[in-house]
Design a protein around this motif. Structure first.
Motif, PDB file in Angstrom:
ATOM      1  N   UNK A  75      63.522  21.985  15.814  1.00  0.00           N
ATOM      2  CA  UNK A  75      63.073  21.200  16.954  1.00  0.00           C
ATOM      3  C   UNK A  75      61.557  21.049  16.966  1.00  0.00           C
ATOM      4  N   UNK A  76      60.859  22.117  16.587  1.00  0.00           N
ATOM      5  CA  UNK A  76      59.399  22.069  16.556  1.00  0.00           C
ATOM      6  C   UNK A  76      58.922  21.090  15.483  1.00  0.00           C
ATOM      7  N   UNK A  77      59.576  21.098  14.339  1.00  0.00           N
ATOM      8  CA  UNK A  77      59.211  20.168  13.270  1.00  0.00           C
ATOM      9  C   UNK A  77      59.455  18.726  13.720  1.00  0.00           C
ATOM     10  N   UNK A  78      60.558  18.499  14.397  1.00  0.00           N
ATOM     11  CA  UNK A  78      60.837  17.155  14.921  1.00  0.00           C
ATOM     12  C   UNK A  78      59.798  16.746  15.955  1.00  0.00           C
ATOM     13  N   UNK A  79      59.393  17.688  16.789  1.00  0.00           N
ATOM     14  CA  UNK A  79      58.359  17.421  17.800  1.00  0.00           C
ATOM     15  C   UNK A  79      57.059  17.000  17.122  1.00  0.00           C
ATOM     16  N   UNK A  80      56.644  17.762  16.102  1.00  0.00           N
ATOM     17  CA  UNK A  80      55.399  17.441  15.398  1.00  0.00           C
ATOM     18  C   UNK A  80      55.481  16.076  14.714  1.00  0.00           C
ATOM     19  N   UNK A  81      56.635  15.771  14.154  1.00  0.00           N
ATOM     20  CA  UNK A  81      56.814  14.476  13.500  1.00  0.00           C
ATOM     21  C   UNK A  81      56.708  13.336  14.505  1.00  0.00           C
ATOM     22  N   UNK A  82      57.364  13.476  15.649  1.00  0.00           N
ATOM     23  CA  UNK A  82      57.298  12.435  16.688  1.00  0.00           C
ATOM     24  C   UNK A  82      55.879  12.287  17.215  1.00  0.00           C
ATOM     25  N   UNK A  83      55.210  13.421  17.405  1.00  0.00           N
ATOM     26  CA  UNK A  83      53.844  13.390  17.921  1.00  0.00           C
ATOM     27  C   UNK A  83      52.918  12.651  16.940  1.00  0.00           C
ATOM     28  N   UNK A  84      53.024  12.972  15.661  1.00  0.00           N
ATOM     29  CA  UNK A  84      52.192  12.319  14.644  1.00  0.00           C
ATOM     30  C   UNK A  84      52.506  10.831  14.566  1.00  0.00           C
ATOM     31  N   UNK A  85      53.777  10.477  14.639  1.00  0.00           N
ATOM     32  CA  UNK A  85      54.172   9.067  14.582  1.00  0.00           C
ATOM     33  C   UNK A  85      53.598   8.310  15.776  1.00  0.00           C
ATOM     34  N   UNK A  86      53.705   8.899  16.956  1.00  0.00           N
ATOM     35  CA  UNK A  86      53.178   8.241  18.162  1.00  0.00           C
ATOM     36  C   UNK A  86      51.667   8.086  18.107  1.00  0.00           C
ATOM     37  N   UNK A  87      50.977   9.099  17.590  1.00  0.00           N
ATOM     38  CA  UNK A  87      49.523   8.998  17.456  1.00  0.00           C
ATOM     39  C   UNK A  87      49.143   7.879  16.496  1.00  0.00           C
ATOM     40  N   UNK A  88      49.879   7.755  15.399  1.00  0.00           N
ATOM     41  CA  UNK A  88      49.623   6.680  14.439  1.00  0.00           C
ATOM     42  C   UNK A  88      49.876   5.313  15.038  1.00  0.00           C
TER      43      UNK A  88
END
Length: 67
Positions: free
Chosen positions: A3-16
């Motif tokens: 879940x944490x890895x998915x959170x980081x991925x979503x966060x990075x995608x949204x920032x991009x």
């Protein structure tokens, strides 16, 4: 852990995505300012007044027109 890895991925995608939107908006603002300047034969500051750009947008655009 997954879940944490998915959170980081979503966060990075949204920032991009947000960075891309900001860059796209800046380019569009520059395009609009240039169009107003050409159509009305006015300065870039007057064009920004006409377009009612925010102070942050004005600072970004001023950097472009000063170079």
């Amino acid at each position: 852990m997954c879940d944490y890895a998915n959170y980081l991925e979503r966060k990075a995608r949204n920032e991009g995505i947000n960075r891309g939107k900001k860059i796209e908006r800046k380019e569009k603002n520059i395009e609009h300012v240039r169009s107003v300047m050409n159509e009305l034969n006015c300065s870039y500051q007057r064009a920004m007044d006409i377009l009612r750009l925010s102070e942050d947008e004005r600072k970004d655009i001023e950097k472009y027109f000063q170079s």
